[in-house]
Design a protein around this motif. Structure first.
Motif, PDB file in Angstrom:
ATOM      1  N   MET A  50      52.668  38.550  41.332  1.00  0.00           N
ATOM      2  CA  MET A  50      52.008  38.302  42.632  1.00  0.00           C
ATOM      3  C   MET A  50      52.986  37.606  43.568  1.00  0.00           C
ATOM      4  SD  MET A  50      49.179  38.665  44.341  1.00  0.00           S
ATOM      5  CE  MET A  50      48.071  37.980  45.557  1.00  0.00           C
ATOM      6  N   PHE A  51      52.845  37.943  44.824  1.00  0.00           N
ATOM      7  CA  PHE A  51      53.723  37.314  45.801  1.00  0.00           C
ATOM      8  C   PHE A  51      53.284  35.878  46.041  1.00  0.00           C
ATOM      9  CE2 PHE A  51      53.575  41.829  46.709  1.00  0.00           C
ATOM     10  CZ  PHE A  51      54.930  42.125  46.727  1.00  0.00           C
ATOM     11  N   LYS A 101      51.884  33.296  48.217  1.00  0.00           N
ATOM     12  CA  LYS A 101      50.969  33.569  49.335  1.00  0.00           C
ATOM     13  C   LYS A 101      51.536  33.093  50.679  1.00  0.00           C
ATOM     14  CE  LYS A 101      48.067  29.615  48.285  1.00  0.00           C
ATOM     15  NZ  LYS A 101      46.872  29.228  47.562  1.00  0.00           N
ATOM     16  N   ASP A 136      54.658  33.267  51.548  1.00  0.00           N
ATOM     17  CA  ASP A 136      55.589  34.319  51.988  1.00  0.00           C
ATOM     18  C   ASP A 136      54.827  35.447  52.676  1.00  0.00           C
ATOM     19  OD1 ASP A 136      57.708  32.953  50.950  1.00  0.00           O
ATOM     20  OD2 ASP A 136      57.887  34.169  49.124  1.00  0.00           O
ATOM     21  N   VAL A 137      53.712  35.834  52.061  1.00  0.00           N
ATOM     22  CA  VAL A 137      52.917  36.931  52.637  1.00  0.00           C
ATOM     23  C   VAL A 137      52.402  36.532  54.018  1.00  0.00           C
ATOM     24  CG1 VAL A 137      50.811  38.292  52.379  1.00  0.00           C
ATOM     25  CG2 VAL A 137      52.267  37.859  50.392  1.00  0.00           C
ATOM     26  N   LEU A 138      51.858  35.313  54.099  1.00  0.00           N
ATOM     27  CA  LEU A 138      51.303  34.876  55.386  1.00  0.00           C
ATOM     28  C   LEU A 138      52.405  34.695  56.425  1.00  0.00           C
ATOM     29  CD1 LEU A 138      48.559  32.423  54.102  1.00  0.00           C
ATOM     30  CD2 LEU A 138      48.250  34.745  54.982  1.00  0.00           C
ATOM     31  N   GLU A 139      53.591  34.320  55.957  1.00  0.00           N
ATOM     32  CA  GLU A 139      54.718  34.181  56.894  1.00  0.00           C
ATOM     33  C   GLU A 139      55.046  35.535  57.537  1.00  0.00           C
ATOM     34  OE1 GLU A 139      59.056  32.063  56.867  1.00  0.00           O
ATOM     35  OE2 GLU A 139      58.751  33.591  55.358  1.00  0.00           O
ATOM     36  N   THR A 140      55.086  36.572  56.706  1.00  0.00           N
ATOM     37  CA  THR A 140      55.374  37.911  57.250  1.00  0.00           C
ATOM     38  C   THR A 140      54.309  38.337  58.252  1.00  0.00           C
ATOM     39  OG1 THR A 140      56.559  38.596  55.285  1.00  0.00           O
ATOM     40  CG2 THR A 140      55.633  40.354  56.610  1.00  0.00           C
ATOM     41  N   ILE A 141      53.050  38.081  57.881  1.00  0.00           N
ATOM     42  CA  ILE A 141      51.948  38.459  58.790  1.00  0.00           C
ATOM     43  C   ILE A 141      52.078  37.711  60.127  1.00  0.00           C
ATOM     44  CG2 ILE A 141      49.421  38.488  59.073  1.00  0.00           C
ATOM     45  CD1 ILE A 141      50.167  40.252  56.769  1.00  0.00           C
ATOM     46  N   LYS A 193      65.628  37.625  56.567  1.00  0.00           N
ATOM     47  CA  LYS A 193      64.311  38.254  56.381  1.00  0.00           C
ATOM     48  C   LYS A 193      64.095  39.378  57.395  1.00  0.00           C
ATOM     49  CE  LYS A 193      62.337  34.029  54.588  1.00  0.00           C
ATOM     50  NZ  LYS A 193      61.556  32.825  54.901  1.00  0.00           N
ATOM     51  N   ASP A 224      45.177  41.454  41.653  1.00  0.00           N
ATOM     52  CA  ASP A 224      45.311  40.001  41.747  1.00  0.00           C
ATOM     53  C   ASP A 224      44.726  39.538  43.080  1.00  0.00           C
ATOM     54  OD1 ASP A 224      46.005  37.423  41.237  1.00  0.00           O
ATOM     55  OD2 ASP A 224      48.130  37.827  40.874  1.00  0.00           O
ATOM     56  N   SER A 255      44.346  35.982  45.635  1.00  0.00           N
ATOM     57  CA  SER A 255      44.609  34.575  45.899  1.00  0.00           C
ATOM     58  C   SER A 255      43.917  34.240  47.211  1.00  0.00           C
ATOM     59  CB  SER A 255      46.119  34.378  46.009  1.00  0.00           C
ATOM     60  OG  SER A 255      46.392  33.214  46.710  1.00  0.00           O
ATOM     61  N   ILE A 306      44.663  36.989  49.939  1.00  0.00           N
ATOM     62  CA  ILE A 306      45.716  37.976  49.706  1.00  0.00           C
ATOM     63  C   ILE A 306      45.388  38.715  48.420  1.00  0.00           C
ATOM     64  CG2 ILE A 306      48.176  38.270  49.278  1.00  0.00           C
ATOM     65  CD1 ILE A 306      48.398  35.408  50.665  1.00  0.00           C
ATOM     66  N   LEU A 357      46.619  41.835  45.732  1.00  0.00           N
ATOM     67  CA  LEU A 357      47.585  42.849  45.333  1.00  0.00           C
ATOM     68  C   LEU A 357      46.772  43.995  44.756  1.00  0.00           C
ATOM     69  CD1 LEU A 357      50.620  43.444  45.033  1.00  0.00           C
ATOM     70  CD2 LEU A 357      50.482  42.485  42.743  1.00  0.00           C
ATOM     71  N   PHE A 414      57.124  43.151  51.699  1.00  0.00           N
ATOM     72  CA  PHE A 414      57.172  41.747  51.252  1.00  0.00           C
ATOM     73  C   PHE A 414      58.301  41.538  50.247  1.00  0.00           C
ATOM     74  CE2 PHE A 414      52.853  42.783  52.491  1.00  0.00           C
ATOM     75  CZ  PHE A 414      52.647  41.844  53.488  1.00  0.00           C
ATOM     76  N   MET A 424      61.527  41.344  52.253  1.00  0.00           N
ATOM     77  CA  MET A 424      61.748  40.152  53.079  1.00  0.00           C
ATOM     78  C   MET A 424      61.842  38.861  52.281  1.00  0.00           C
ATOM     79  SD  MET A 424      59.429  40.996  56.405  1.00  0.00           S
ATOM     80  CE  MET A 424      59.905  39.557  57.365  1.00  0.00           C
ATOM     81  N   HIS A 425      61.230  38.836  51.086  1.00  0.00           N
ATOM     82  CA  HIS A 425      61.152  37.544  50.405  1.00  0.00           C
ATOM     83  C   HIS A 425      61.825  37.505  49.045  1.00  0.00           C
ATOM     84  CE1 HIS A 425      58.668  36.068  53.624  1.00  0.00           C
ATOM     85  NE2 HIS A 425      57.979  37.187  53.542  1.00  0.00           N
TER      86      HIS A 425
END
Lengths: 451, 89
Positions: free
Chosen positions: A1-2, A4, A6-11, A248, B32, B34, B45, B47, B83, B86-87
């Motif tokens: 899982m990413f 969270k 990081d995901v919200l940062e991209t959004i 990024k 998943d 979260s 979020i 997945l 994602f 970028m990460h």
């Protein structure tokens, strides 16, 4: 899982900070189109461009939908048209109009490559081709033109510099109904690059393969936002933050570039690491410099701040992409950046400071409106100064100025859309005509002799 | 193929139920989840595996956006590659 965050940062980057893919540009070689007559060549040029790029708009839409990142512009660059028109230079306009028709057919916003490379000398056919530029730009809508008049390796072709001053003036005159808009589609380069995805200076170099995808990313808003979180950091920490952010942004560009190339049956060329502003609030390079602590861009300290920004963007971006190219740096087009527009309107940002800033960032004097009565020789002298900066510093420099017919200092001009608006900026009135009239070639600098 | 679904907006009842039902109807499996609530701001979020879905990513993303509008939230479905790129180095 990413993670969270990081995901919200991209959004957040996409939704609030204007992260986008600024352009997917397909480079297309037109050399196989040269035929026995201008008419036949024009037909082949039109067919080739329409065929090779037929899916570019659709693929960009698909990618944007899948990855959830906006792709703002779809563009095409072609082999410098002066080469295609060499057998029949007096009919160059036919090729220009065919390219413009192809751009309209494809639904792309700009097509670049009505260009000539004359950095060491101007052949007769190139002289005639260059003379066609004002007329062609006044009769076309989406076609962009560029001329390379100097390089670190060959020096500066001052005869071409003199001619280009006149061409810029004539282009403005022929498009005076739209405040000289033709000049916004005309760039005069030194050290032009063959894989630039950004307009108006894109063309497809002869050293490139048949069909290539080059991508330009953007994200001034993302960088500014990252810096807002560290208001008291020293400049070492600031540079580090910019690097991380640039990494990024560039990775998003790399992903889109590779995928676009695959789907369009083209080679992946390069990712251009430029920070390209738009006139929208929150998408300004000038505001990054002001976030660093300058009251207004154009004040003392602007050159140092820009140098640091430009370098950090490159360092972060280089590791993120397998092939980096194009112009790669921060753009400072006056009319296309709300912070630059404001600084010019306040009188803080002037031509001389902009010239200094171009010595440390990616391009040159870009989208600057100047008085309509500026003599051609003064425009040539502005071009010569920029070319000298490029030649000596081994970097690309460019001039895209608009001598707005009938307007002077105190007036302003509105180009609309991405091209923005600009106050007319004063230029020095001292006469440079005798210097420009000398012609000849400024020899290449000593440090170009590297063999 | 996997995608990331993000749901953000003002917290309210039944968000997870509505989004899960929507995904399930389209053959999308949730791998998943979260979830965070910061003040009144809801962020979820997911997945998800979309291999069994009856539409492509872009079409699913457009439908998610529509669902978001109908329940007053922002819902995005994006290919996971963005994602990763970028990460992750």
């Amino acid at each position: 899982m990413f993670n969270k965050y990081d995901v919200l940062e991209t959004i957040d980057m996409i939704e609030r900070e204007h992260l986008d893919i600024r352009t997917i540009t397909m480079g297309i070689s037109l050399l196989p189109c040269i035929s026995g007559s201008a008419e036949k060549t024009a037909d082949k040029v039109y067919d080739t461009v329409c065929h090779k790029a037929k899916d570019i708009v659709q693929v960009a839409k698909q990618l944007s939908g899948e990855y959830g990142i906006p792709i703002v512009n779809k563009r095409v660059s072609v082999t410098p048209a002066s080469l295609i028109c060499a057998p029949f230079p007096e009919k160059s306009a036919l090729i220009g109009r065919a390219l413009d028709r192809a751009a309209k057919e494809l639904g792309i916003d700009f097509l670049g490559g009505y260009s000539a490379l004359v950095h060491k000398g101007t052949a007769d056919y190139e002289k005639i081709f260059i003379e066609s530029i004002p007329e062609v730009l006044s009769q076309t809508e989406r076609l962009c033109s560029s001329v390379n008049i100097g390089s670190s390796k060959s020096g500066i072709n001052m005869d071409a510099v003199r001619q280009m001053g006149e061409i810029v003036k004539k282009t403005a005159e022929l498009t005076k109904g739209s405040d000289g808009l033709g000049c916004a589609k005309l760039v005069v380069f030194a050290n032009a690059v063959e894989d630039n995805p950004f307009m108006a200076g894109a063309f497809h170099g002869v050293g490139e393969s048949g069909t290539v995808i080059n991508v330009g990313v953007s994200g001034p808003g993302v960088v500014k936002h990252a810096l807002e979180n560290i208001p008291d950091a020293n400049l070492t920490e600031v540079a580090e933050t910019i690097k991380r952010t640039a990494f990024k942004i560039t990775r998003a560009g790399q992903l889109i570039a590779k995928e676009a190339a695959k789907r369009l049956g083209a080679e992946f060329g390069i990712v251009d690491l430029s920070l390209a502003p738009t006139p929208v609030m929150g998408d300004s390079v000038a505001h990054i410099l002001e976030e660093l602590g300058l009251e207004c861009v154009g004040g003392h300290g602007s050159t140092a701040a820009l140098a640091m920004l430009n370098d950090a963007v490159k360092k972060g971006g280089v590791m993120a992409s397998s092939h980096v190219g194009g112009l790669s740096g921060a753009f400072i087009p006056v009319s296309e950046d709300i912070g630059m527009i404001n600084a010019a309107e306040k009188g803080v940002l002037c031509m001389d400071k902009l010239e200094a800033m171009t010595a440390v960032c990616s391009v040159g004097l870009d989208m600057i409106a100047i008085p309509g009565d500026t003599p051609a020789s003064t425009i040539s002298a502005i071009i010569a100064d920029e070319a000298a900066i490029g030649m000596i510093n081994n970097k690309t420099t460019a001039v895209r100025v608009i001598p707005v017919p009938g307007k002077g200092v105190g007036d302003s001009v509105e180009f609309g859309g991405l091209l923005g608006r600009a106050p007319i900026m004063p230029v020095h009135r001292a006469d440079s005509s005798k210097f420009i009239a000398r012609g000849g070639r400024i020899p290449a600098p000593i440090h170009s002799n590297k063999n | 193929m996997r995608a990331v679904v993000t749901v953000t907006g003002k917290d309210k009842k039944g968000i997870i139920a509505k989004v899960s039902a929507f995904l399930s109807e389209r053959g999308i499996n949730i791998e998943d989840i979260s979830q965070t609530i910061l003040q009144e701001y809801f962020a979820m979020i997911m997945l998800v595996d979309i291999s069994g879905a009856d539409k492509d990513v872009a079409a699913l993303a457009a439908e998610c956006e529509e669902l978001g509008k109908s329940i007053g939230m922002s819902i995005r479905l994006q290919h996971e590659a963005i994602f990763n790129a970028m990460h992750n180095i």
